[in-house]
Write a protein that holds these residues in place. Structure first.
Motif, PDB file in Angstrom:
ATOM      1  N   LEU A 127      -7.504   9.358  -1.995  1.00 39.49           N
ATOM      2  CA  LEU A 127      -6.102   9.104  -2.319  1.00 39.49           C
ATOM      3  C   LEU A 127      -5.469  10.311  -3.033  1.00 39.49           C
ATOM      4  O   LEU A 127      -4.339  10.696  -2.757  1.00 39.49           O
ATOM      5  CB  LEU A 127      -6.025   7.853  -3.203  1.00 39.49           C
ATOM      6  N   ILE A 134      -0.045  -4.761  -5.268  1.00 40.46           N
ATOM      7  CA  ILE A 134       0.598  -3.761  -6.109  1.00 40.46           C
ATOM      8  C   ILE A 134       1.632  -4.416  -7.013  1.00 40.46           C
ATOM      9  O   ILE A 134       2.385  -5.277  -6.565  1.00 40.46           O
ATOM     10  CB  ILE A 134       1.338  -2.720  -5.235  1.00 40.46           C
ATOM     11  N   VAL A 150       0.875  -2.878   3.126  1.00 44.68           N
ATOM     12  CA  VAL A 150       0.383  -3.499   1.889  1.00 44.68           C
ATOM     13  C   VAL A 150       0.774  -4.983   1.905  1.00 44.68           C
ATOM     14  O   VAL A 150       1.949  -5.306   2.078  1.00 44.68           O
ATOM     15  CB  VAL A 150       0.994  -2.792   0.649  1.00 44.68           C
ATOM     16  N   ILE A 207      -3.997   2.537  -0.183  1.00 46.78           N
ATOM     17  CA  ILE A 207      -3.173   1.946  -1.228  1.00 46.78           C
ATOM     18  C   ILE A 207      -3.706   0.528  -1.487  1.00 46.78           C
ATOM     19  O   ILE A 207      -3.883  -0.234  -0.542  1.00 46.78           O
ATOM     20  CB  ILE A 207      -1.699   1.857  -0.754  1.00 46.78           C
ATOM     21  N   ARG A 227      -0.861   8.971  -0.504  1.00 48.66           N
ATOM     22  CA  ARG A 227      -0.042   8.871  -1.726  1.00 48.66           C
ATOM     23  C   ARG A 227       1.424   9.185  -1.465  1.00 48.66           C
ATOM     24  O   ARG A 227       2.288   8.912  -2.289  1.00 48.66           O
ATOM     25  CB  ARG A 227      -0.620   9.797  -2.796  1.00 48.66           C
ATOM     26  N   VAL A 276      -2.526   8.267  -9.138  1.00 47.79           N
ATOM     27  CA  VAL A 276      -2.325   8.649  -7.739  1.00 47.79           C
ATOM     28  C   VAL A 276      -1.464   9.901  -7.650  1.00 47.79           C
ATOM     29  O   VAL A 276      -1.793  10.865  -6.964  1.00 47.79           O
ATOM     30  CB  VAL A 276      -1.682   7.497  -6.944  1.00 47.79           C
ATOM     31  N   THR A 303       1.496   0.263 -10.996  1.00 48.58           N
ATOM     32  CA  THR A 303       1.724   1.686 -10.759  1.00 48.58           C
ATOM     33  C   THR A 303       2.051   2.454 -12.032  1.00 48.58           C
ATOM     34  O   THR A 303       1.763   3.625 -12.131  1.00 48.58           O
ATOM     35  CB  THR A 303       2.913   1.893  -9.811  1.00 48.58           C
ATOM     36  N   LEU A 355       6.116   0.269   0.863  1.00 50.86           N
ATOM     37  CA  LEU A 355       4.743  -0.253   0.813  1.00 50.86           C
ATOM     38  C   LEU A 355       4.502  -1.262   1.935  1.00 50.86           C
ATOM     39  O   LEU A 355       3.432  -1.277   2.544  1.00 50.86           O
ATOM     40  CB  LEU A 355       4.468  -0.882  -0.559  1.00 50.86           C
TER      41      LEU A 355
END
Lengths: 442, 520
Positions: free
Chosen positions: A244, A160, A286, A156, A250, A198, A184, A281
């Motif tokens: 991914l 994001i 992340v 990932i 995912r 994704v 996203t 996340l």
């Protein structure tokens, strides 16, 4: 907590590291690993930025002025005691009132700029405009120092944005497109949260594999020039993309794995489910997540908009703080909620505004929680009407510098740029004209 | 006269020795050259020989029509245009195609896009032109390119205009900078018109150049976001400035120092002006500058072939700064019309001498995807006053404002237009781009709803070979090879494969192919 506080001596060590960075010169310039050491162990691993773009009113949220009169408060004229003695916030945020022990309120945020794009730049980069450079946003900096070039191996992307990109300035600045946020798309409040590229609807795994074979079978130009470096680069990207598409990573986007009860607690809104998504996340490691939360630019009929907006915000953010704490993630996750500025304390009741609030950069509020920021605190104060900072002004560079400090990113580390200039992350010397970094809550 | 005669002899000699080095790679290369060599080729030949390198094979007509469409009008050729071109037996059809593309609307759109990158045309941070001025400026730039305004006049207008940002559009040159101080204006001018980065100059020279812009001033009017660019009348003392070539200029107090600078800049004897632009033209079309990066001209970064650069400079001056003249020279050369297929022994120093494969720009790619999907993007600006009206179905290459929010354009590296550096546009591939193209709902929907595909099915009357031929012609500007047809036949024979899925997946695979995504 005292034991992990950064001492004066450690600060000195930082400065020395900065000097070493200078001596290393060009070698260090392109290697964040080298440039970033040695330094105190970071206390925060991830940042969740709730970006309330448009600018939320500080009076209607974290800096209420119930005695300022109807021309200032409008109908949002009551306050609520929080779970920390002495701290009150606007009564429109009852759930957040029960979480005050977890967050600090900065009531003296100031930069004085009333233009969205320039104010957004200042708040997200900590730099003043007009020097001929576009500095990267905090998210891009984090993605540079804590992303793929420095040990992050997650599939990932490390930066994001939920769900739409912001677009008021190029967030990656001069760092270049590798450090852009991954937006996203989609809506986590839908049955299936489709994430651009994704998670796609309706293509089985077998068909994905068949398609990949077909793509390779028809790769006539690629086969004609097997040594072309541009194509090798594309092939490498494709390989990572398929990891991914066909792998397990995912599944982080599959919110149906969360109990319904918890999803309800976050609120069945795009914002609420984005908060839940952000927590998932963070669990995956992340390092930077922006929730791009628009709808705060309420020049007209502000209070009507707030009736819908504030309960959704209250529920989503309060549940996020509680959930992060319950899972032991709050200590290592910074939550930053705020916009590019506040809104004019005095309400404009006349047509065409009909009870609106304009842009207001001289004084506004920001919420900070987790990752080493001490909760249950209030920093600074505004005057009786929320129009001026009267105590402890905090400037964008102080805010960004403090977050960087908790993330363990060396403020003197050099930043690569397309002009070969000697640019640094955010040296302490660039602190605002007030008291600088937020040492009182770190 | 004598030197023209000599050139002809050299070119003829050169043509006879130019036999193909290796058998042509189908379908990308042609058997023989139909394009006569020109002045560009003589200089490139010398550069190749000096390095012991050889020419590549000629590109096929299929490759050429796609390449020159993408390079001149940022638009893929339509299938009927391709068929007609392939059938055309005339040996000079490539030259004729180049001429016809100059007159297309997309030519003005596409080159405005490129120029707006360099001139930093956008509403928001750090340029803050705001929508009204963006529209006025873009229209002025587009008209100049459409009408082929000589390049020296173009530069002069941008550098010496004064007045309202709405009414005198070229004044926006001085507003579209991240730093309005005289040194910021000098840096923008040097980068734009001299292809050089002022950061690399000694501080004293930098300061002396900034003096030319010391009188530029700005003031607001009563109209929302109107701004006047003017010369500060209070500055009446003479200005002493230093031209980049070292000459001192004494400018009387009542004169415009920008005029002095512009006159020096666009003089045919100026060593920077023509060089910077012909090198940019070369980089834009060939993919790599004779000096690279094309906006990094300095002593320590010399041209690989000074002779070629000098030749192009002289041609541009001789043609009175008609940029289409130099484009013609480049595009009609064998150098440009070589195959992009790399050979094993290629020398990095000679990258300028071959056509370089490179990913389509974000705007060009989204326009192609919109064409396939039968639906344009809907764009809007977050700035409310005044709202920017962007008609539905507006081509992306024709967008004026670099601040229009678009995840696609951000993902595919459109220029940030922050400083005007060429590297602000990024055509490198990334994982997220790949994810989007391979697996997004967006791509899937464009394919399944494509009116082009529906037409192809109707036209092909159920004949699967015919379907494949038409899909290839539409997406890749060529017919499929026997090998490709075989792969498709086998794909259709997979268990449980629906005919509709074969069609969708073929389209998907071609959209994801290097041949579609890269100019080649």
């Amino acid at each position: 907590m005292e034991t992990t506080r950064i001492s004066r001596r450690e600060f000195l060590r930082w400065s020395l590291a900065g000097a070493a960075g200078l001596i290393l010169g060009d070698l260090a310039r392109h290697t964040p690993l080298l440039a970033a050491q040695p330094r105190p162990a970071p206390r925060a691993r991830s940042v969740i930025q709730v970006w309330m773009w448009g600018g939320p009113s500080h009076l209607d949220t974290f800096d209420p002025k119930p005695n300022a009169g109807n021309d200032y408060t409008g109908p949002l004229n009551t306050v609520v005691e929080t779970n920390v003695k002495g701290i009150v916030i606007n009564a429109a945020l009852p759930m957040l009132a029960l979480q005050a022990d977890k967050y600090a309120i900065i009531r003296g945020m100031a930069h004085g700029n009333n233009g969205h794009e320039t104010a957004a730049y200042m708040m997200q980069t900590g730099h003043a405009p007009g020097v001929g450079l576009v500095y990267p946003s905090l998210g891009a900096i984090v993605s540079y120092f804590k992303g793929y070039s420095n040990g992050y191996t997650g599939l990932i992307p490390p930066y994001i944005t939920l769900t739409e990109s912001q677009g008021r300035f190029a967030e990656e600045g001069f760092l270049g497109p590798l450090y852009k946020p991954f937006a996203t798309g989609g809506d986590p409040n839908q049955k299936i949260f489709t994430v651009d590229g994704v998670v796609a609807a309706g293509i089985t795994e077998q068909r994905q594999r068949d398609r990949r074979d077909l793509l390779h079978g028809l790769d006539t130009l690629g086969k004609a020039m097997p040594t072309e470096p541009a194509f090798a680069q594309l092939d490498a990207c494709e390989e990572k993309a398929y990891e991914l598409i066909l792998g397990d990573a995912r599944k982080v986007f599959d919110l149906s794995q969360e109990p319904d009860e918890l999803r309800d607690r976050y609120g069945r809104s795009k914002f609420g489910q984005s908060c839940l998504m952000a927590r998932r996340l963070v669990e995956q490691g992340v390092p930077f997540i922006t929730i791009n939360y628009g709808g705060w630019d309420t020049h007209k009929q502000h209070f009507e908009a707030m009736r819908q907006k504030l309960p959704e915000f209250d529920r989503g953010l309060a549940t996020l703080l509680q959930d992060l704490a319950d899972r032991g993630l709050l200590d290592t996750t910074i939550v930053w909620a705020g916009g590019e500025f506040g809104r004019t304390p005095k309400v404009d009741w006349d047509a065409p505004w009909n009870g609106g609030r304009g842009h207001f950069g001289p004084c506004f509020s920001v919420l900070l929680a987790g990752g080493g920021f001490r909760g249950g605190t209030v920093v600074g104060a505004s005057d009786a009407k929320g129009e001026k900072v009267v105590e402890r002004p905090v400037y964008p560079q102080d805010l960004i510098g403090s977050i960087l400090e908790l993330l363990g990113i060396n403020p003197d580390a050099p930043l690569p740029n397309n002009r070969g200039l000697d640019l640094k992350v955010m040296p302490a010397s660039e602190d605002g004209p007030g008291r600088g970094r937020l040492k009182e809550i770190i | 006269m004598y030197h023209r005669w000599l050139m002809t002899v050299i070119l003829l000699l050169f043509a006879t020795i130019c036999a193909l080095a290796a058998p042509p790679v189908k379908p990308y290369e042609a058997e023989t050259w139909t394009t006569p060599p020109n002045g560009v080729d003589a200089h490139v030949d010398a550069a190749l020989k000096a390095q012991g390198a050889t020419w590549r094979n000629p590109c096929s007509d299929e490759v050429f029509i796609r390449r020159v469409h993408l390079d001149l009008i940022g638009t893929m050729p339509k299938p009927d245009e391709v068929e007609e071109f392939l059938k055309n037996p005339r040996p000079d059809k490539r030259a004729a195609l180049i001429e016809s593309l100059f007159t297309r609307d997309e030519y003005a759109d596409y080159w405005s896009m490129k120029w707006c990158d360099i001139l930093r045309v956008k509403s928001e941070f750090p340029i803050n032109l705001w929508p009204n001025a963006v529209q006025a400026y873009h229209q002025w730039i587009r008209a100049a390119l459409r009408d082929n305004m000589p390049y020296d006049q173009f530069a002069r207008a941008l550098l010496t205009s004064s007045g309202s940002n709405f009414r005198v559009p070229p004044v926006n040159f001085y507003r579209a900078v991240p730093n309005r101080a005289p040194d910021g204006l000098a840096a923008a001018t040097a980068l734009t018109f001299m292809g050089t980065r002022l950061d690399t100059w000694p501080p004293a020279k930098r300061e002396a150049m900034a003096a030319f812009f010391s009188k530029v001033a700005y003031k607001k009017t009563g109209e929302w976001k109107e701004e006047i660019v003017y010369l500060n009348p209070a500055m009446t003392e003479p200005v002493k400035a230093l031209l980049p070539d070292g000459t001192t200029a004494m400018i009387p107090g009542n004169a415009d120092p920008r005029e002095t600078f512009a006159n020096w800049l666009i003089s045919p004897k100026n060593p920077w002006f023509a060089r910077a632009i012909v090198n940019r033209q070369w980089a834009w079309t060939m993919g790599h500058g004779i000096i690279h990066e094309p906006d990094d001209l300095r002593a320590a970064n010399p041209p690989v072939s000074p002779q070629l650069l000098a030749y192009l400079e002289a041609e541009l001056v001789r043609a009175r700064y008609d940029l289409r003249h130099t484009y013609r020279l480049i595009l009609n050369s064998r150098t440009y019309q070589q195959s992009s297929i790399t050979q094993d022994d290629e020398k990095p120093a000679l990258r300028f001498a071959h056509y370089t494969v490179r990913r389509l720009e974000a705007e060009v790619l989204i326009d192609a995807l919109c064409w396939i999907g039968g639906q344009g993007e809907s764009y809007s600006s977050p700035i409310p006053e005044p709202f920017t009206f962007i008609p539905k179905g507006q081509r992306t290459i024709a967008l004026a404002d670099g601040s229009i929010t678009s995840s696609f354009l951000a993902m595919f590296g459109r220029s940030s237009r922050d400083t005007g550096l060429a590297t602000e546009r990024n055509n490198q591939p990334s994982d997220t781009q790949r994810l989007y193209l391979l697996n997004s709902n967006d791509i899937q929907q464009r394919i399944t709803r494509s009116p082009l595909l529906r037409d192809i099915i109707r036209k092909s009357k159920g004949n699967s070979q015919e379907v494949a031929r038409n899909i290839y012609l539409t997406l890749l500007s060529r017919y499929p090879t026997p090998q490709e047809l075989l792969v498709l036949q086998q794909y259709a024979k997979k268990p449980d494969m629906q005919p509709q899925s074969v069609l969708v997946d073929t389209t998907w695979a071609l959209i994801n192919s290097k041949e579609f995504l890269y100019r080649h």
